[in-house]
Design a protein around this motif. Sequence first.
Motif, PDB file in Angstrom:
ATOM      1  N   THR A  78       0.844  -1.192   0.000  1.00  0.00           N
ATOM      2  CA  THR A  78       0.000   0.000   0.000  1.00  0.00           C
ATOM      3  C   THR A  78       0.878   1.240   0.000  1.00  0.00           C
ATOM      4  N   ALA A  79       0.342   2.337  -0.502  1.00  0.00           N
ATOM      5  CA  ALA A  79       1.008   3.626  -0.359  1.00  0.00           C
ATOM      6  C   ALA A  79       1.047   3.999   1.115  1.00  0.00           C
ATOM      7  N   THR A  80       1.966   4.852   1.495  1.00  0.00           N
ATOM      8  CA  THR A  80       2.162   5.234   2.885  1.00  0.00           C
ATOM      9  C   THR A  80       0.858   5.731   3.509  1.00  0.00           C
ATOM     10  N   GLY A  81       0.464   5.096   4.602  1.00  0.00           N
ATOM     11  CA  GLY A  81      -0.703   5.522   5.351  1.00  0.00           C
ATOM     12  C   GLY A  81      -2.020   4.955   4.897  1.00  0.00           C
ATOM     13  N   VAL A  82      -2.078   4.337   3.711  1.00  0.00           N
ATOM     14  CA  VAL A  82      -3.332   3.777   3.196  1.00  0.00           C
ATOM     15  C   VAL A  82      -3.608   2.433   3.869  1.00  0.00           C
ATOM     16  N   SER A  83      -4.838   2.213   4.274  1.00  0.00           N
ATOM     17  CA  SER A  83      -5.265   0.918   4.816  1.00  0.00           C
ATOM     18  C   SER A  83      -6.046   0.176   3.741  1.00  0.00           C
ATOM     19  N   ALA A  84      -5.682  -1.074   3.490  1.00  0.00           N
ATOM     20  CA  ALA A  84      -6.306  -1.871   2.439  1.00  0.00           C
ATOM     21  C   ALA A  84      -6.952  -3.107   3.033  1.00  0.00           C
ATOM     22  N   GLY A  85      -8.208  -3.344   2.705  1.00  0.00           N
ATOM     23  CA  GLY A  85      -8.903  -4.542   3.155  1.00  0.00           C
ATOM     24  C   GLY A  85      -8.558  -5.735   2.287  1.00  0.00           C
ATOM     25  N   ASP A  86      -8.813  -6.913   2.811  1.00  0.00           N
ATOM     26  CA  ASP A  86      -8.594  -8.144   2.052  1.00  0.00           C
ATOM     27  C   ASP A  86      -9.560  -8.235   0.877  1.00  0.00           C
ATOM     28  N   VAL A  87      -9.140  -8.902  -0.193  1.00  0.00           N
ATOM     29  CA  VAL A  87     -10.056  -9.299  -1.264  1.00  0.00           C
ATOM     30  C   VAL A  87     -10.799 -10.535  -0.786  1.00  0.00           C
ATOM     31  N   ALA A  88     -12.117 -10.471  -0.804  1.00  0.00           N
ATOM     32  CA  ALA A  88     -12.955 -11.578  -0.344  1.00  0.00           C
ATOM     33  C   ALA A  88     -14.130 -11.725  -1.301  1.00  0.00           C
ATOM     34  N   ARG A  89     -14.889 -12.782  -1.131  1.00  0.00           N
ATOM     35  CA  ARG A  89     -16.080 -13.012  -1.962  1.00  0.00           C
ATOM     36  C   ARG A  89     -17.335 -12.816  -1.131  1.00  0.00           C
ATOM     37  N   SER A  90     -18.432 -12.454  -1.759  1.00  0.00           N
ATOM     38  CA  SER A  90     -19.702 -12.359  -1.051  1.00  0.00           C
ATOM     39  C   SER A  90     -20.205 -13.767  -0.722  1.00  0.00           C
ATOM     40  N   ALA A  91     -21.162 -13.834   0.199  1.00  0.00           N
ATOM     41  CA  ALA A  91     -21.662 -15.132   0.653  1.00  0.00           C
ATOM     42  C   ALA A  91     -22.447 -15.870  -0.420  1.00  0.00           C
ATOM     43  N   SER A  92     -22.894 -15.167  -1.461  1.00  0.00           N
ATOM     44  CA  SER A  92     -23.756 -15.783  -2.470  1.00  0.00           C
ATOM     45  C   SER A  92     -22.999 -16.442  -3.617  1.00  0.00           C
ATOM     46  N   VAL A  93     -21.667 -16.312  -3.632  1.00  0.00           N
ATOM     47  CA  VAL A  93     -20.876 -17.087  -4.582  1.00  0.00           C
ATOM     48  C   VAL A  93     -20.095 -18.133  -3.808  1.00  0.00           C
ATOM     49  N   THR A  94     -19.644 -19.169  -4.496  1.00  0.00           N
ATOM     50  CA  THR A  94     -19.079 -20.352  -3.852  1.00  0.00           C
ATOM     51  C   THR A  94     -17.586 -20.471  -4.136  1.00  0.00           C
ATOM     52  N   ALA A  95     -16.801 -20.681  -3.089  1.00  0.00           N
ATOM     53  CA  ALA A  95     -15.353 -20.839  -3.245  1.00  0.00           C
ATOM     54  C   ALA A  95     -15.033 -22.027  -4.144  1.00  0.00           C
ATOM     55  N   SER A  96     -14.049 -21.829  -5.011  1.00  0.00           N
ATOM     56  CA  SER A  96     -13.627 -22.877  -5.937  1.00  0.00           C
ATOM     57  C   SER A  96     -12.112 -22.829  -6.063  1.00  0.00           C
ATOM     58  N   SER A  97     -11.465 -23.979  -6.237  1.00  0.00           N
ATOM     59  CA  SER A  97     -10.012 -23.995  -6.355  1.00  0.00           C
ATOM     60  C   SER A  97      -9.576 -23.416  -7.697  1.00  0.00           C
ATOM     61  N   GLY A  98      -8.369 -22.881  -7.726  1.00  0.00           N
ATOM     62  CA  GLY A  98      -7.804 -22.295  -8.941  1.00  0.00           C
ATOM     63  C   GLY A  98      -6.487 -21.651  -8.614  1.00  0.00           C
ATOM     64  N   SER A  99      -5.397 -22.195  -9.094  1.00  0.00           N
ATOM     65  CA  SER A  99      -4.061 -21.760  -8.699  1.00  0.00           C
ATOM     66  C   SER A  99      -3.834 -20.282  -8.966  1.00  0.00           C
ATOM     67  N   ASN A 100      -3.157 -19.644  -8.024  1.00  0.00           N
ATOM     68  CA  ASN A 100      -2.725 -18.247  -8.156  1.00  0.00           C
ATOM     69  C   ASN A 100      -3.885 -17.281  -8.361  1.00  0.00           C
ATOM     70  N   SER A 101      -4.956 -17.472  -7.583  1.00  0.00           N
ATOM     71  CA  SER A 101      -6.146 -16.653  -7.773  1.00  0.00           C
ATOM     72  C   SER A 101      -7.020 -16.691  -6.521  1.00  0.00           C
ATOM     73  N   ILE A 102      -8.102 -15.920  -6.579  1.00  0.00           N
ATOM     74  CA  ILE A 102      -9.275 -16.173  -5.748  1.00  0.00           C
ATOM     75  C   ILE A 102     -10.381 -16.497  -6.734  1.00  0.00           C
ATOM     76  N   ASN A 103     -11.052 -17.612  -6.540  1.00  0.00           N
ATOM     77  CA  ASN A 103     -11.919 -18.179  -7.568  1.00  0.00           C
ATOM     78  C   ASN A 103     -13.279 -18.534  -6.982  1.00  0.00           C
ATOM     79  N   SER A 104     -14.327 -18.399  -7.786  1.00  0.00           N
ATOM     80  CA  SER A 104     -15.687 -18.642  -7.288  1.00  0.00           C
ATOM     81  C   SER A 104     -16.593 -19.136  -8.408  1.00  0.00           C
TER      82      SER A 104
END
Length: 213
Positions: A78-104
């Motif tokens: 992050t740039a100095t002083g910036v707070s960044a939240g995690d990348v996440a998925r909403s509850a209505s999509v389903t987690a799925s495997s997939g290398s080097n990614s976040i996948n749904s």
Amino acid sequence: MAAAVCGCASASASQNGGQMDAPFGNGGDGSSGDTDGSTQRDAPESSGSCTSPFTGVLATWDFTGAAGNQASTSSSMTATGVSAGDVARSASVTASSGSNSINSSNWTTGASPDPTKFYTFGLQPPNGCSMSLTSLAVDAKASGTGPAAASVATSDDSFTAMSTVAPNSTSTPSLSVNASTAMVEIRIYGYSATGTSGTMRIENTLTVSGSLQ
């Protein structure tokens, strides 16, 4: 459009990339939030002029080595002083495997975004600064039956204005957030899938550019 609950805790920023204690929009289903549909926090009290004005990349997320079905991925810079939240998925999509990614999977087959199906992350400027967001660089990939279309929107206007995201290549959609002193949530929606088993991932790296002033 109803907004998801932003399950983020108060953040402290550091020069090497301060992060929120919890993801922005931690599994939100679009069923709750502020009455105007916005998930923004109240603006923090200003402590004076911005001590770290900056223009460029405000935050980066790196998915290298991720399994794809992880609950979230934290920022790598992050740039100095910036707070960044995690990348996440909403509850209505389903987690799925997939290398080097976040996948749904379980994206809508409708021709327009479903307000409950998205990836979510966010940025908050340091106290005393306002933050403008100008563009996103996102590398997305959909499976054969996954979303044929994707869009990005922000909490700055209650997720109303949308910019097109290419669902099968790197794209740089514009963001129009001007001088915000509050946390800004960003959502990426996938839609027009031909089957709910189809997937869409964010892979490699994701960046947000803009300025602090």
